[in-house]
Design an enzyme around this catalytic site. Structure first.
Site, PDB file in Angstrom:
ATOM      1  CE  LYS A 116     -71.067   5.214  41.193  1.00 10.91           C
ATOM      2  NZ  LYS A 116     -69.687   5.315  40.807  1.00 10.91           N
ATOM      3  CE  LYS A 199     -73.456   4.731  34.460  1.00  7.02           C
ATOM      4  NZ  LYS A 199     -72.030   4.882  34.174  1.00  7.02           N
ATOM      5  CE  LYS A 202     -64.686   3.081  35.114  1.00  9.27           C
ATOM      6  NZ  LYS A 202     -64.960   3.747  36.380  1.00  9.27           N
TER       7      LYS A 202
END
Ligand code: ATP
Ligand code: LTN
Length: 344
Positions: A116, A199, A202
């Site tokens: 991230k 992966k 969302k």
């Protein structure tokens, strides 16, 4: 089973982005299955949703949306405690106390942090993104949680939670229960439809990356029909990265329809990738139809959800308070109680 003998489970999803079938298959579906065997707390982890930048104008609405989705998917508020993390301040308090017993090196090794952080402008990576798993540990440890049903990507955070709990217990006395991770048998890692090597997530904004739980049948069909496959034609499970797209579609199908891999492969003998996509789109749409109908009912009645979240937070606060109290005590803080005795 009596109340005392039931294991405690805790899990949560961040109210960021639109929930995907990855969240459903990897997490929520297990929660629904387990809620009758366990004392379960299912939290909307809103404090986690601000770690990578968020929109203040939509956070509250997203928090409600996720709670409504939990219920629409089958979490029964009469069985399980449903609440928003920020409504129980013990989470943030314990998060800080545990931050001070967690070595920075442990956090810097987390793959989710590295992934991230790499996606953001380095100057904007917050301390919260690094400390995120400590808050997650606090969520879990506050309730003496024994099992945590999550998808595969959270396994490393669960290991860290166990390490933090053990370190704390060693330094300040045995308070925390050491939790176990609980992964689903199928679909622990649903992959992106547009890129089956990453992966499904969302927070990924590309158009045909995922099926979202509130997508209409047309959107579902479009995303699934565009899913990346390969130049082959055999509809079989495979560990070959080249065939990850077909493997992912079969995994989704198996997770939703049931049966063994052999059953699923037998069903698709002689069928094409196009047939597979059609079947997956259909089963996903059929799974989501009753969930979406229930979601519409729940969100039509604002009071219903308010009451569930308010009473969930009350019940969670009661369970969390004694743990937090023991932590303050064992760490040697000046007890508020002593001040009250002085006043008398
Ligand atoms: P974000 O992109 O905002 O990080 P996310 O889609 O990864 O979101 P989380 O809120 O981080 O979702 O995860 C909620 C739960 O859903 C966790 O238990 C996580 O393991 C599970 N989960 C998320 N994505 C998947 C996936 N693709 N396959 C299986 N489980 C998943
Ligand atoms: N980090 C988790 C969400 C989360 C969680 C938790 C899951 C926050 N606190 C406690 C289980 C238990 C994620 O899925 N990103």
């Amino acid at each position: 089973m009596t109340e005392q003998k039931r294991k405690r489970v805790f899990s949560g999803i961040q109210p960021s982005g639109d929930l995907t079938i990855g969240n459903y298959i990897g997490a929520i579906r297990q929660w629904v299955q387990h809620q009758h065997e366990f004392n379960a707390l299912y939290c909307v982890v809103d404090l986690h949703a601000i770690t990578a930048g968020h929109d203040p104008a939509s956070l509250a609405a997203k928090t409600r949306e996720v709670a409504a989705i939990y219920i629409a998917c089958g979490i029964d508020p009469a069985q399980s405690i449903i609440f928003a993390q920020s409504h129980v301040t013990a989470h943030a308090e314990l998060g800080w106390l545990l931050t001070c017993v967690t070595p920075i090196g442990w956090l810097q090794r987390m793959t989710q942090f590295k992934d991230k952080a790499a996606k953001q402008d380095a100057a904007n990576v917050s301390n919260g993104l690094l400390s995120y798993p400590v808050l997650m540990a606090a969520d879990i440890l506050l309730y003496h949680t024994e099992a945590v049903p999550v998808g595969d990507d959270q396994k490393q955070h669960l290991e860290l939670t166990r390490d933090i709990a053990q370190r704390f217990n060693h330094m300040y006395g045995e308070i925390f229960t050491i939790p176990e991770v609980m992964l689903p048998l199928e679909g622990a890692r649903v992959m992106g439809l547009d890129n089956p090597l990453t992966k499904m997530s969302k927070s990924e904004k590309t158009q045909y990356h995922a099926v979202h739980l509130l997508d209409n049948p047309d959107q579902i069909r479009k995303s699934v029909m565009r899913a990346v496959t390969d130049s082959g034609s055999l509809v079989t499970f495979s560990n070959d990265p080249e065939r990850a797209g077909v493997n992912n579609l079969l995994t989704i199908y198996q997770a939703l329809v049931g049966g063994t891999q052999a059953d699923v492969e037998a069903y698709f003998v002689g069928k094409s990738y196009g047939d597979l996509k059609k079947a997956v789109a259909e089963v996903v749409a059929e799974t989501l139809k009753p969930i979406q109908a229930r979601y519409a009912e729940i969100t039509a009645d604002e009071t219903y959800l308010n009451e569930i979240l308010a009473s969930g937070a009350d019940r969670a606060r009661e369970l969390a308070a004694p743990t937090l109290q023991s932590v303050y005590q064992n760490m040697g803080f000046l007890p508020v109680k002593q001040l009250q005795q002085v006043k008398l």
